[in-house]
Design an enzyme around this catalytic site. Structure first.
Site, PDB file in Angstrom:
ATOM      1  N   ASP A  93       0.819  -1.221   0.000  1.00 43.72           N
ATOM      2  CA  ASP A  93       0.000   0.000   0.000  1.00 43.72           C
ATOM      3  C   ASP A  93       0.848   1.265   0.000  1.00 43.72           C
ATOM      4  O   ASP A  93       1.894   1.355   0.622  1.00 43.72           O
ATOM      5  CB  ASP A  93      -0.967   0.052   1.184  1.00 43.72           C
ATOM      6  CG  ASP A  93      -1.886   1.258   1.068  1.00 43.72           C
ATOM      7  OD1 ASP A  93      -2.517   1.402   0.027  1.00 43.72           O
ATOM      8  OD2 ASP A  93      -1.920   2.068   2.001  1.00 43.72           O
ATOM      9  N   ASP A 148      -7.767   4.209   6.205  1.00 47.43           N
ATOM     10  CA  ASP A 148      -6.611   4.754   5.460  1.00 47.43           C
ATOM     11  C   ASP A 148      -6.082   6.014   6.158  1.00 47.43           C
ATOM     12  O   ASP A 148      -5.691   6.988   5.508  1.00 47.43           O
ATOM     13  CB  ASP A 148      -6.945   5.034   3.990  1.00 47.43           C
ATOM     14  CG  ASP A 148      -5.675   5.121   3.128  1.00 47.43           C
ATOM     15  OD1 ASP A 148      -4.560   4.896   3.655  1.00 47.43           O
ATOM     16  OD2 ASP A 148      -5.807   5.429   1.923  1.00 47.43           O
TER      17      ASP A 148
HETATM   18 ZN    ZN Z   1      -3.450   2.952  -0.730  1.00 48.41          ZN
HETATM   19 ZN    ZN Z   2      -3.129   3.578   2.612  1.00 50.31          ZN
END
Ligand code: ZN
Ligand code: ZN
Lengths: 320, 424
Positions: free
Chosen positions: B148, B301
C-alpha cells in the site's frame, strides 16, 4: 476587487471595467512622460517562481508607471529554492509591508493557497495550467480595440492548440464567452482536457472545419515535451494538422484576425512569419500588456482608498 | 478486578439486548440483568460494540515520527473505538523484514492502547520488483500483505505473489492504481480537474487493476482484499466476482463515502488523497456496496501528514487524510446502518479478513476477550483538530456534523478511553 486571480472571480462587470480602465491607461502611456502618481506609496512585489521575463517586465513597467515601489523575487534569488517554504517566503515579505504580490508559479492554485498567509492583494500572473487572467484581459482589450466593440456578440473565436495544459486557454475561454463571443476550442483529443462539456465552447478536432467561419484565430504555443509525453506523434504531424500555414491564412474570412500569447514556436504552430501577416494582432497584444496590467494593479490596489482621490492621481501630468 | 457496565444496549448474536455486562480478567464474564462487580460504570443510552478493527492505518513509525508515532496513532485509534489496527507497511524502513515487523508490534504493546498488527510488504521495499520474504514474515504472525502506497504493477509478479500467498494461507491487500494512468495526478479526473488545470486520476486506473486481480484470483484461487475502493465500476466488479464465488473482499473509507472531488476547488491539500475523492454517483454506488455486502469493511486509510507538507502546492503535497478518530462519526453521518451492520463493517468483517478472530471482532458474549467500545449512537458532534490525539491535524472533516460518538473503549479488559478521553 482585492485579488485578481481568475476570470470567474473577476466577473463580467469586472472584466469590462478593467478593459475600460485600460483605455485610460493607454492614453497615459502615449504621453511623453508616461508616469502618474496613482499608486505612490504602494509596494508591489513580483514573485516569479517560474521564469517569465516578458510577463514580469510587463508588470514591473506597469507598476512603475503608476509610481508604485517594486520589489522583485525571481526563481534565482528566491529562498524558496533553498528549502524555505512558500509560506515562510510570503510571510517574510508581507512583514516588510507590501500591498500586492504578483505571483507566477508552475503549480495550479498558488494564488488561493497564499491568501491565508498575507493581507496583501494577490495578482495572478499565471498558476500552472489553471488561470492567466491578465493575459485574457489583455486579449479582451486587444479584440475590443481591433474590432471597435465592447461586446463580442457575433464574433467567433477559435482557440487552437494545447488546451489541456494552457492557463491562457482556460482564462480566455471564460473571458471571451463572458463578453458574448462564440468560442471554439480546436485540438487533437489528446490535448483537450477531459469532461469539459460544461465549458461554454464548441469542440473541434479539425482546424480546417472552423477556419472559414472564424473571426479571431487564437493560436497557442505547443511545447515539444508534449511529444515526449506521447500526446502527439511528432511536431511535424501536429504542425500539419493544427499549424497556421499560408494556405490556412488564405482561408480566413476577410476581416479575420490572428492572435498568439507568445512566445511562438516557429515552424510548429506558426508555419508563417507573423510579421508578414496583415491580420496579426500579436504586436498589439504585447503593446497592450502594460496598459492592462496598469489597470489591473490600479483596480486591486485602490480598493480601500478614496476612489476619487486615486482617480485624480491618474490625471496628473506626471509623478513629482 | 471486575467491572460491571450497567444498563447498556449490547450488540450480540441474538440482536441488541438491554443488559449489564461484566468484565473480569480481561474477558467478558457475564451478560444479564442485575449483575454486580467491584466497579460500576453506568452506560445507559450507550451501545456496546466489539472493539473496532481498522484494516488500514498509516502509523508512520518508523520513519516519520514527526507526523505520527505508534503511540499517538494508537491513542487516536482508541478514541475512535478501535481495539486493533493493521499498520500499513510503507514505513522507513519498510515492513519487509522481521526486525521491522517485530519493532512495530512491540511499539504497539508498549503504548498498550490497542493491538497494533503489522502488515507485511508484498515486494521488497514496496518497489514492485521482487517478492518480500513472505513466509518468514508469515511465521512471525503477518497475515495481511500489501504494498500500500502503491499497487503491484507487474501482472506476472502479482500472479507469483498470489500463488505464494495461497500456500501460506495469508491475504494480499491491493492498492488498485495502474500508475502509468495516474502520472502526476492530483485529483479525480473530471470536469473539475480540467477546470483547475491539474492532471486527473481516472476511475479506470483503479478498475483495471481490480479487474486484473479478480481474474488472477480466479486463476490462482488466492485471497485478495481490495483496499480503499473508490469508484462505482470497482464496486460492480467486486459484486460480480463475489457472485462468481471468488475469494475477494473489499473495504471503503469513510471519506470516500462522504466527500467529493469538488472540495478540491479551493486548492486545499487537506482534500488530496489517494485514491482521490470522486463523484456523488461513486459515493452512491459505494454506499450501496456497503449495504448489500459487496463491500465488507470500513477502513480508515488514516494518513497523517505534517502541516508544512500539506501546505506545499497542491501538485506537490502528499496525499492522505486522518481517519481513526472520525471513522464512526463520518460513517454513521453518511450511511444509515443499524447497530448490527455497524458491528459487521467496523469490527466483525475486518477481524475476519485480518485473520484475528481469536481475539478481535467478536460480538460480546461470555468468554471472549474484552475488546469493546461504548458508543452514543445519537450524539452529533464536530471534530476539533486541536484536541485530536493524532500528532497531525490533516482532517478533512472540520466543520462537518458527525453522528455517533465513541464514549469509552476497553482493550483487553482495561478501559483505555473513558468519557472520550484517553486514560494513557
Ligand atoms: Zn493505498
Ligand atoms: Zn493507505
Amino acid at each position: 476587487m482585492k485579488h485578481i486571480r481568475s476570470i470567474s472571480e473577476i466577473g463580467k462587470a469586472g472584466v469590462l471595467a478593467i478593459v475600460e480602465r485600460a483605455k485610460q491607461m493607454s492614453e497615459i502611456n502615449s504621453r511623453p512622460v508616461p508616469k502618474v502618481p496613482a499608486l505612490r506609496g504602494k509596494t508591489v512585489v513580483s514573485l516569479f517562481l517560474e521564469d517569465s521575463t516578458r510577463t514580469r517586465l510587463s508588470f514591473e513597467t506597469a507598476a512603475k508607471r503608476l509610481s508604485a515601489e517594486t520589489m522583485n523575487f525571481s526563481v534565482s534569488t528566491s529562498s524558496v529554492n533553498k528549502g524555505e517554504s512558500l509560506r515562510d517566503t510570503i510571510e517574510t515579505i508581507s512583514d516588510m509591508g507590501v500591498d500586492a504580490f504578483v505571483v507566477r508559479h508552475k503549480s495550479s492554485g498558488i494564488p488561493w493557497q497564499i491568501e491565508q498567509w498575507t493581507d496583501a492583494s494577490i495578482i495572478n500572473a499565471g498558476d500552472g495550467a489553471h488561470q492567466h487572467p491578465t493575459q485574457a484581459l489583455v486579449d479582451c482589450f486587444t479584440v475590443s480595440e481591433a474590432f471597435g466593440v465592447d461586446s463580442f456578440e457575433g464574433l467567433t473565436i477559435s482557440i487552437v492548440g494545447d488546451i489541456r495544459h494552457s492557463r491562457v486557454a482556460r482564462s480566455n475561454v471564460e473571458a471571451f464567452a463572458m463578453l458574448g463571443a462564440k468560442v471554439i476550442i480546436v485540438a487533437p483529443s489528446t490535448l483537450l482536457p477531459p469532461d469539459v462539456g460544461h465549458w461554454p465552447v464548441t469542440i473541434s478536432n479539425d482546424i480546417d472545419d472552423v477556419i472559414g467561419t472564424t473571426d479571431i484565430l487564437y493560436m497557442l504555443r505547443l511545447q515539444s515535451e508534449r511529444m515526449d509525453q506521447g500526446l502527439i506523434p511528432n511536431l511535424s504531424e501536429y504542425g500539419n494538422r493544427f499549424g497556421l500555414t499560408e494556405k490556412r491564412v488564405s482561408q480566413l474570412p476577410l476581416n479575420a484576425r490572428i492572435m498568439h500569447p507568445g512566445p511562438m514556436n516557429r515552424g510548429v504552430e506558426m508555419q508563417v512569419d507573423p510579421s508578414h501577416l496583415s491580420q496579426s494582432l500579436i504586436h498589439r497584444q504585447v503593446a497592450n500588456g502594460v496598459s492592462v496590467r496598469m489597470a489591473v494593479l490600479f483596480t486591486a490596489l485602490t480598493l480601500n482608498d478614496d476612489r476619487d482621490h486615486a482617480i485624480q492621481g491618474l490625471s496628473k501630468e506626471a509623478a513629482q | 478486578m471486575s467491572v460491571v457496565f450497567r444498563g447498556g444496549n449490547i450488540v450480540t448474536n441474538e440482536g441488541v439486548v438491554h443488559a449489564d455486562l461484566v468484565v473480569q480478567g480481561g474477558q467478558i464474564s457475564g451478560i444479564g440483568s442485575g449483575l454486580a462487580a467491584k466497579e460500576v460504570v453506568d452506560i445507559s443510552g450507550l451501545t456496546v460494540f466489539p472493539g473496532f478493527v481498522d484494516l488500514h492505518a498509516h502509523l508512520r513509525e518508523p520513519g516519520r515520527e514527526d507526523t505520527e508515532t505508534i503511540e499517538t496513532g494508537s491513542r487516536a485509534g482508541a478514541k475512535g473505538g478501535y481495539t486493533a489496527v493493521i499498520a500499513m507497511p510503507n514505513t522507513n524502513p519498510a515492513q519487509d523484514n522481521v526486525p521491522t515487523i517485530e519493532f512495530v508490534r512491540l511499539q504497539g504493546q508498549r503504548a498498550g492502547l490497542l493491538e497494533v498488527i503489522p502488515s507485511g510488504c508484498i515486494t521488497m521495499g514496496r518497489e514492485g520488483k521482487a517478492l518480500a520474504p513472505m513466509a518468514e514474515l508469515a511465521k512471525v504472525g503477518v497475515k495481511l500483505f500489501t504494498d500500500d502506497g502503491s499497487g503491484v504493477q507487474d501482472p506476472l509478479l502479482m500472479r507469483r505473489a498470489m500463488e505464494y500467498s495461497k500456500e501460506l494461507n495469508v491475504v494480499l491487500g491491493q492498492h488498485c492504481e495502474v500508475s502509468s494512468l495516474t502520472q502526476g495526478a492530483v485529483m479525480h479526473e473530471c470536469g473539475c480537474s480540467s477546470d483547475l488545470g491539474v492532471p486527473g486520476w481516472p476511475s479506470i486506473a483503479e478498475e483495471l487493476m481490480v479487474h486484473r486481480d479478480i481474474e488472477l484470483a480466479r486463476l490462482t484461487g488466492a485471497r485478495i482484499h481490495f483496499l480503499h475502493l473508490s469508484t462505482a465500476g470497482s464496486v460492480e466488479l467486486v459484486r460480480q466476482a463475489k457472485l462468481d464465488g471468488l475469494p475477494v473482499t473489499a473495504e471503503v473509507t469513510p471519506h470516500h463515502l462522504s466527500l467529493t472531488a469538488e472540495l478540491l476547488r479551493g486548492f486545499d491539500a487537506t482534500f488530496k488523497v489517494n485514491p482521490p475523492l470522486r463523484t456523488i454517483s461513486d459515493i452512491d454506488a459505494l454506499k450501496a456496496g456497503v449495504l448489500d455486502g459487496t463491500i465488507d469493511a470500513i477502513a480508515t486509510d488514516h494518513a497523517p501528514h505534517a502541516r508544512r507538507d500539506k501546505e506545499l502546492p497542491l501538485d506537490q503535497a502528499p496525499p492522505g487524510m486522518l481517519g481513526l478518530e472520525t471513522a464512526l462519526g463520518v460513517t454513521c453521518a453518511a450511511l444509515d446502518l443499524d447497530p448490527l451492520a455497524i458491528a459487521q463493517v467496523m469490527s466483525v468483517a475486518p477481524a475476519r479478513i485480518a485473520g484475528i478472530v481469536d481475539r478481535q471482532g467478536n460480538l460480546p458474549r461470555v468468554g471472549v476477550a474484552a475488546n469493546l467500545c461504548f458508543v452514543d449512537l445519537n450524539a452529533t458532534w464536530m471534530i476539533n483538530p486541536e484536541t485530536m490525539a493524532s500528532k497531525s491535524t490533516n482532517t478533512p472533516f472540520v466543520g462537518r456534523q458527525l453522528r455517533g460518538k465513541v464514549v469509552h473503549t476497553m482493550f483487553n479488559g482495561d478501559l483505555v478511553v473513558r468519557d472520550g478521553e484517553a486514560l494513557k
